[in-house]
Design a protein around this motif. Structure first.
Motif, PDB file in Angstrom:
ATOM      1  N   GLN A  42      39.033  60.080  67.016  1.00  0.00           N
ATOM      2  CA  GLN A  42      38.335  60.744  68.120  1.00  0.00           C
ATOM      3  C   GLN A  42      38.459  59.996  69.443  1.00  0.00           C
ATOM      4  OE1 GLN A  42      34.352  60.971  66.109  1.00  0.00           O
ATOM      5  NE2 GLN A  42      34.542  63.148  66.567  1.00  0.00           N
ATOM      6  N   ILE A  43      39.419  59.096  69.523  1.00  0.00           N
ATOM      7  CA  ILE A  43      39.558  58.277  70.727  1.00  0.00           C
ATOM      8  C   ILE A  43      41.010  58.268  71.178  1.00  0.00           C
ATOM      9  CG2 ILE A  43      39.921  56.122  69.448  1.00  0.00           C
ATOM     10  CD1 ILE A  43      38.187  54.730  71.607  1.00  0.00           C
ATOM     11  N   ALA A  44      41.227  58.227  72.495  1.00  0.00           N
ATOM     12  CA  ALA A  44      42.576  58.222  73.060  1.00  0.00           C
ATOM     13  C   ALA A  44      42.683  57.119  74.103  1.00  0.00           C
ATOM     14  CB  ALA A  44      42.899  59.570  73.693  1.00  0.00           C
ATOM     15  N   LEU A  45      43.873  56.576  74.243  1.00  0.00           N
ATOM     16  CA  LEU A  45      44.167  55.609  75.295  1.00  0.00           C
ATOM     17  C   LEU A  45      44.785  56.354  76.475  1.00  0.00           C
ATOM     18  CD1 LEU A  45      44.765  52.851  76.604  1.00  0.00           C
ATOM     19  CD2 LEU A  45      46.825  52.722  75.171  1.00  0.00           C
ATOM     20  N   VAL A  46      44.205  56.184  77.654  1.00  0.00           N
ATOM     21  CA  VAL A  46      44.764  56.752  78.878  1.00  0.00           C
ATOM     22  C   VAL A  46      45.567  55.652  79.556  1.00  0.00           C
ATOM     23  CG1 VAL A  46      44.256  57.816  81.107  1.00  0.00           C
ATOM     24  CG2 VAL A  46      42.821  58.326  79.117  1.00  0.00           C
ATOM     25  N   SER A  47      46.876  55.865  79.718  1.00  0.00           N
ATOM     26  CA  SER A  47      47.736  54.819  80.266  1.00  0.00           C
ATOM     27  C   SER A  47      48.629  55.365  81.372  1.00  0.00           C
ATOM     28  CB  SER A  47      48.618  54.216  79.164  1.00  0.00           C
ATOM     29  OG  SER A  47      49.472  53.223  79.706  1.00  0.00           O
ATOM     30  N   SER A  48      48.748  54.584  82.444  1.00  0.00           N
ATOM     31  CA  SER A  48      49.636  54.930  83.550  1.00  0.00           C
ATOM     32  C   SER A  48      51.036  54.382  83.336  1.00  0.00           C
ATOM     33  CB  SER A  48      49.088  54.348  84.856  1.00  0.00           C
ATOM     34  OG  SER A  48      49.132  52.925  84.811  1.00  0.00           O
ATOM     35  N   PHE A  49      51.223  53.533  82.329  1.00  0.00           N
ATOM     36  CA  PHE A  49      52.474  52.794  82.122  1.00  0.00           C
ATOM     37  C   PHE A  49      52.850  52.082  83.418  1.00  0.00           C
ATOM     38  CE2 PHE A  49      52.437  55.508  78.496  1.00  0.00           C
ATOM     39  CZ  PHE A  49      53.161  54.857  77.520  1.00  0.00           C
ATOM     40  N   GLY A  50      51.825  51.497  84.040  1.00  0.00           N
ATOM     41  CA  GLY A  50      52.000  50.809  85.304  1.00  0.00           C
ATOM     42  C   GLY A  50      52.231  49.323  85.135  1.00  0.00           C
ATOM     43  N   ALA A  51      51.814  48.566  86.138  1.00  0.00           N
ATOM     44  CA  ALA A  51      52.152  47.150  86.222  1.00  0.00           C
ATOM     45  C   ALA A  51      51.652  46.332  85.037  1.00  0.00           C
ATOM     46  CB  ALA A  51      51.613  46.573  87.523  1.00  0.00           C
ATOM     47  N   GLU A  52      50.454  46.599  84.540  1.00  0.00           N
ATOM     48  CA  GLU A  52      49.864  45.798  83.468  1.00  0.00           C
ATOM     49  C   GLU A  52      49.635  46.589  82.186  1.00  0.00           C
ATOM     50  OE1 GLU A  52      46.332  44.580  85.457  1.00  0.00           O
ATOM     51  OE2 GLU A  52      47.312  42.963  86.559  1.00  0.00           O
ATOM     52  N   ALA A  53      50.114  47.826  82.153  1.00  0.00           N
ATOM     53  CA  ALA A  53      49.784  48.736  81.051  1.00  0.00           C
ATOM     54  C   ALA A  53      50.301  48.271  79.701  1.00  0.00           C
ATOM     55  CB  ALA A  53      50.329  50.132  81.355  1.00  0.00           C
ATOM     56  N   ALA A  54      51.390  47.513  79.683  1.00  0.00           N
ATOM     57  CA  ALA A  54      51.989  47.122  78.407  1.00  0.00           C
ATOM     58  C   ALA A  54      51.036  46.300  77.552  1.00  0.00           C
ATOM     59  CB  ALA A  54      53.277  46.335  78.658  1.00  0.00           C
ATOM     60  N   VAL A  55      50.118  45.559  78.189  1.00  0.00           N
ATOM     61  CA  VAL A  55      49.179  44.729  77.436  1.00  0.00           C
ATOM     62  C   VAL A  55      48.307  45.581  76.524  1.00  0.00           C
ATOM     63  CG1 VAL A  55      47.165  43.212  77.632  1.00  0.00           C
ATOM     64  CG2 VAL A  55      49.142  42.865  79.126  1.00  0.00           C
TER      65      VAL A  55
END
Length: 247
Positions: A42-55
């Motif tokens: 019931q949970i999702a990760l919202v990611s921009s795949f930006g500067a620090e997103a890989a962590v």
């Protein structure tokens, strides 16, 4: 932690209780509790795949790579971001990457020429980011994002857990600074977004993102010269006394 999973509870009280209990936990521990114990499926990760997103993507993939990852393709992103998204998704073997795009009818009615970002940045963000994400989050009880307190003055007090409409929002990296982030990239040999080396510590849509000078906030290059610091997807609503976990 199991006692905090009981329902129904007022959502604001529940978020505050979780935030208090998670103090001192590592980001990985917070993610394990959120993904495996409290909100499995019931949970999702919202990611921009930006500067620090890989962590955060790497952490979540290490816990459960089938966790849905929501990516907003606004139609105005840097080509480098799209290529980086594909590189990281393949490297981490993300099993459920969901690409969210603006409604074409809304674009035709409000931004046919593609210049709304220049005329009304808030309206552009609403059509290209806020509304698509709200549609993408339907059915989820919680979300995860990578905001950090050091990134800007407007983020300096974000909690580990907060209320986001009818769901909870986890900020497991809130307490991390640049050094922790850099160390994680190095230890896990994660590739950097190619624009980071060109002076972009925060990366959004191409028309509204500029390089940042030394000493500036990491997000100083976003909507530079405007009275705007957030796109709208991370602006917390006012607390409600009627929301519960049963909603």
């Amino acid at each position: 932690m199991s006692a905090l999973a009981l329902a129904p509870l007022d959502l604001d009280e529940y978020a505050a209780a979780l935030d208090a209990r998670l103090q001192g936990r590592s980001p990985q521990q917070i993610l394990e509790i959120a993904i495996r114990d409290l909100f499995p499926g019931q949970i999702a990760l919202v990611s921009s795949f930006g500067a620090e997103a890989a962590v955060l993507l790497h952490m979540v993939a290490g816990i459960d790579r089938s966790t849905p990852v929501l990516f907003l393709d606004t139609g105005k992103l840097f080509d480098e971001t799209l290529a980086y998204r594909d590189e990281i998704a393949a490297q981490l073997r993300l099993a459920d990457l969901r690409i969210l795009r603006p409604d074409q009818k809304a674009l035709a009615a409000n931004d046919e020429a593609g210049t709304l970002w220049f005329r009304d940045a808030d309206a552009c963000c609403r059509i290209r980011k806020v509304e698509p994400l709200e549609r993408g989050l339907k059915g989820f009880a919680a979300s995860i994002n990578g905001r950090k307190r050091f990134q800007s003055a407007t983020r300096s007090a974000i909690p580990l857990v907060e209320v986001d409409g009818a769901r909870l929002k986890f900020n497991p990296l809130a307490t991390w600074g640049p050094q922790e982030t850099a160390d994680y990239f190095r230890i896990h040999d994660l590739p950097h977004h190619p624009l980071v080396a060109k002076g972009y510590p925060s990366i959004g849509c191409a028309p509204c993102t500029q390089p940042v000078a030394a000493g500036e906030d990491a997000r100083a290059g976003r909507w530079r010269g405007q009275d705007k610091t957030e796109c709208g997807i991370h602006v917390s609503p006012l607390p409600s006394q009627t929301r519960t976990l049963d909603e």
